[in-house]
Structures are given as C-alpha cells and as structure tokens.
Design a protein around this motif. Structure first.
Motif, mmCIF file in Angstrom:
data_model
loop_
_atom_site.group_PDB
_atom_site.id
_atom_site.type_symbol
_atom_site.label_atom_id
_atom_site.label_comp_id
_atom_site.label_asym_id
_atom_site.label_seq_id
_atom_site.Cartn_x
_atom_site.Cartn_y
_atom_site.Cartn_z
ATOM 1 N N ASN A 171 0.834 -1.206 0.000
ATOM 2 C CA ASN A 171 0.000 0.000 0.000
ATOM 3 C C ASN A 171 0.868 1.256 0.000
ATOM 4 O OD1 ASN A 171 -2.400 -1.386 -0.042
ATOM 5 N ND2 ASN A 171 -2.846 -1.129 2.139
ATOM 6 N N TRP A 172 1.991 1.199 0.729
ATOM 7 C CA TRP A 172 2.926 2.339 0.714
ATOM 8 C C TRP A 172 3.462 2.549 -0.694
ATOM 9 C CZ3 TRP A 172 8.002 3.164 -0.620
ATOM 10 C CH2 TRP A 172 8.584 4.360 -0.177
ATOM 11 N N VAL A 173 3.826 1.467 -1.357
ATOM 12 C CA VAL A 173 4.338 1.538 -2.731
ATOM 13 C C VAL A 173 3.290 2.134 -3.664
ATOM 14 C CG1 VAL A 173 4.987 0.118 -4.723
ATOM 15 C CG2 VAL A 173 6.009 -0.323 -2.482
ATOM 16 N N ALA A 174 2.064 1.636 -3.575
ATOM 17 C CA ALA A 174 0.986 2.134 -4.440
ATOM 18 C C ALA A 174 0.734 3.614 -4.210
ATOM 19 C CB ALA A 174 -0.294 1.322 -4.205
ATOM 20 N N ASP A 175 0.736 4.016 -2.945
ATOM 21 C CA ASP A 175 0.481 5.420 -2.618
ATOM 22 C C ASP A 175 1.582 6.321 -3.163
ATOM 23 O OD1 ASP A 175 -0.830 7.618 -1.076
ATOM 24 O OD2 ASP A 175 1.038 7.545 0.068
#
Length: 412
Positions: A171-175
């Motif tokens: 999720n950090w990567v996607a954000d």
C-alpha cells in the motif's frame, strides 16, 4: 455619449481581463550543487550506466527494459548505512562513490533529493523512502536516525507474521507511485527482518504537446524483421538534435525545460545494442554535451506504456557487492549481532509516454534477512525501430530513468 463611454469602459475591462488570463512564461529554476553533491551525481550516473549495460546484456530476450538508476542507488545508499568492513567497501565500489565519506554520501543525497523536487509546476517529481522491520527485531538507533534525517525515511515496525504486513508495504508503494506500481513484495519469509524501499514518481507535461488528432497507426520495424502497427504521435518542433555514425537523437523538454527525454535512434546499420555497449560516464557526458544545435524536426514517436521488473542480485554481485548477499556480509550497522545479509534487491518500473507528456514510476526494495550463519529543411526523425531513451534533470545531469524499446506497447 454616456452609453458610448460605458461601452468603451466595458470593452477595456474585457481586454484587461483577457490579458490577465495569459499564463506567465515559466522560467526554469536552476540547481547549484556543492562539490560533493556534484560528485555524487557523477557517481550515480556512472553506477546507473554500468547497471543498465549489464542488465541489457542479460535481458535482451525482453522487448522493453526500464531502469531508474536514482531509485536503485538511493535504496542501496540507505542500506549502506548499515554496512561495515568488507561489505561496506564492496558497496562503495559498486556505487562508484570513490573518495566520498558516508557523511558526504548522506548529505549529498539529501541535497540532491531536495533539489530535484519542486523545480517545475508542469513536472511532478516525488521521491519517498521507507524502512519496515520485523516487530521485536532490534535496529541500531544510529541507522534509523541517519536514514530518517537524510532520506526522510518512514520507519515502522510491523508484525511480519501477519498478512497485513505485506499489504502495508505494498500500500505504501501504491500510494507513493500514484497506483502505477501496486505491489513490490508477494510474501515475507520467516528469515526476513527488514525491507528498505525507495519510490520515485514522475509526471511531466511536454513543453509542446502532441496533438491527439495527429496520432496514427504506423509501421514499427522490429529486430526480428517483422512489422508491427503501433499508435505513433507526430509533431513538427524545434528541438535540440544530434547525429553521428552511431545514432541520431532528439532532446524533448518537459515544462520549463528542467527535465528532458532523450530519444536515441540507431543509424540504419546499427542497433540498440550498439548504443548500449557504448554506455559509460565519459561517453554519456560527451553525448549530453553534443546537443548544441536546435533544428526543425518532423518527429514521429510511438506511444508507450509498459512495466518492467527484475531482481538485481546477480547484476549487483557482478558489479562487486556479491559479499552483501552471502553469509559473510557485515550489516552490524543495522543490528550489532550481525548475521544479516541482503536476501534480494528487486526493482520495478512503469512508464506511460503519450501526447500530453510522460508518467513514470520506480520502486526499489532491499530485503534484509537473517543468515543461517544540421540541414535547412526539416529533418525526419521517425522512431520506427527499436530505440533507447533516458529522462534526466538539466542542471545536475542526474539520470532518473533510462530504457530500451523493441516492441512498443500501449494499453488504454
């Protein structure tokens, strides 16, 4: 007479309001790096060119390759802060940071990252870093402090036994990549104790956009002698151009001109491989300095949208830091007890080149685990065969992205 005066006043207001709506020209900002930061950029480019050349040699079976030297080098620089002794020396040699102290490297990366962002209102460049570690695993305070202070890294302990840990990291990567890259890890093994991540997001609007109405399907001649019809953008523009016995190339600016895409088209008797074979710091600098003539170009450029993913263990080992992947690694700067090594370095990229501009993203993750012990007429520049490209920043010369395209793809 009164009605005429009123009409004249109204017309004057319209004219003044119209003038106010004209956009002021965007004046490009300049970056002035100190000596150590400039040396770091040179080292980063040398590392990136060497990395790409080696990746290309091993990945020629793939149609399209893309690498972010900046993303890989920043992720490794954060990891380097935990290395000691022979492992530290090996990483220094691989990253080409000869003559720079750890403090020089960290301060210079901090300066560079700050300088590269917010240069141009028509270009978004975001660089983010993070460290996620296993709950209960002891991490040296200095390692955390240095990466927070110089790399603005988010540092968080997670329950690696929970499926939510994988979700949190992805999720950090996607954000941070605006959902262009939605996943970098699939699972967490029982031996893995830390993930160090860098994410880069780039969105640049062409200085002179392509007209969508001019985009047509045109033939692209691939290396296997087959032909593919691909959506090809077209425009006539005055841009920097250079030609030699190896390639012809154009420099395509985004926004105010701080960021540019370089497109290198091999001459008829050469190939993309011939260009990549020449990639080193000296040659690259020479190529960059050769863009002195601005000429009218009839440009035809395929639309592009693709992803690329690769584990870098083998290529980084070949470049000199193989010890970091073995039981002999010394990462006592992360944990005094040692017994740590790099499990893998994974790199994932995305690019979308269209009529409006370019959107690109890159993520690098370093997984740490416990060891078991010029003519007057318009020049035709028809990108109708495999080519090499790079996206750089003007003042620093930093290479953000580079890639090759043998089979243009674009999924709407």
């Amino acid at each position: 007479m009164k009605s005429f005066t009123t009409l004249l006043f109204a017309l004057l207001l319209i004219v003044l309001n119209s003038c106010n709506t004209i956009e002021d020209p965007v004046i490009p900002k300049t970056i002035k790096l100190d000596e150590k930061s400039a040396q770091l950029v040179e080292a980063g480019n040398e590392f990136g060119l060497d990395l790409f050349r080696r990746i290309y040699a091993g990945e020629m079976k793939y149609d399209n390759i893309m690498v972010s030297p900046l993303s890989v080098s920043v992720a490794l620089a954060m990891t380097y802060n935990g290395a000691n002794n022979e492992t530290k020396t090996a990483m220094e040699q691989t990253l080409k940071v000869y003559g720079l102290t750890p403090d020089d490297i960290n301060k210079s990366y901090s300066n560079l990252i700050a300088a590269l962002q917010s240069l141009d209102p028509k270009v978004v460049l975001e660089i983010a870093n993070a460290i996620f570690y296993r709950e209960g695993f002891s991490v040296e305070k200095d390692f955390v402090t240095i990466n927070q202070e110089y790399y603005d890294a988010k540092v968080e302990a997670l329950d690696f036994s929970s499926a939510n840990a994988v979700k949190t990291i992805n999720n950090w990567v996607a954000d941070k990549t605006h959902d262009k890259i939605d996943k970098i890890i699939d699972q967490i093994s029982g031996d893995q104790v830390m993930f160090l991540l860098n994410a880069i997001y780039f969105n640049g609007i062409w200085q002179n956009e392509f007209d969508k109405n001019d985009t047509q399907d045109r033939a692209f001649h691939m290396e296997n002698s087959s032909t593919l019809n691909v959506a090809t953008m077209q425009k006539t523009d005055a841009v920097p151009y250079v030609a030699n016995s190896l390639f012809s190339a154009v420099k395509l600016p985004y926004g105010a001109g701080n960021y540019n895409m370089y497109v290198f088209l091999p001459t008829e008797d050469k190939s993309v491989e011939n260009i990549v074979d020449e990639l080193d710091e000296t040659t690259w600098t020479s190529w960059m300095e050769s863009f002195t003539d601005t000429l009218n170009i009839d440009l035809k450029l395929p639309k592009l949208k693709y992803e690329y993913e690769l584990k870098l263990n083998e290529v980084l080992s070949d470049m000199g830091m193989g010890i970091a992947f073995t039981g002999a690694a010394d990462f006592t700067g992360i944990n005094k007890g040692g017994n740590l090594k790099i499990d893998y370095v994974k790199h994932k990229t995305f690019i979308d080149v269209n009529e409006k501009g370019t959107e690109a993203a890159a993520v690098t993750v370093v997984a740490i685990e416990l060891t078991s012990v010029m003519p007057s007429q318009n020049i035709q520049f028809d990108v109708n065969r495999p080519f090499f490209y790079a996206i750089t920043e003007k003042d620093t010369g930093a290479i953000l992205f580079m890639g090759t395209v043998k089979k243009p793809e674009y999924e709407s």
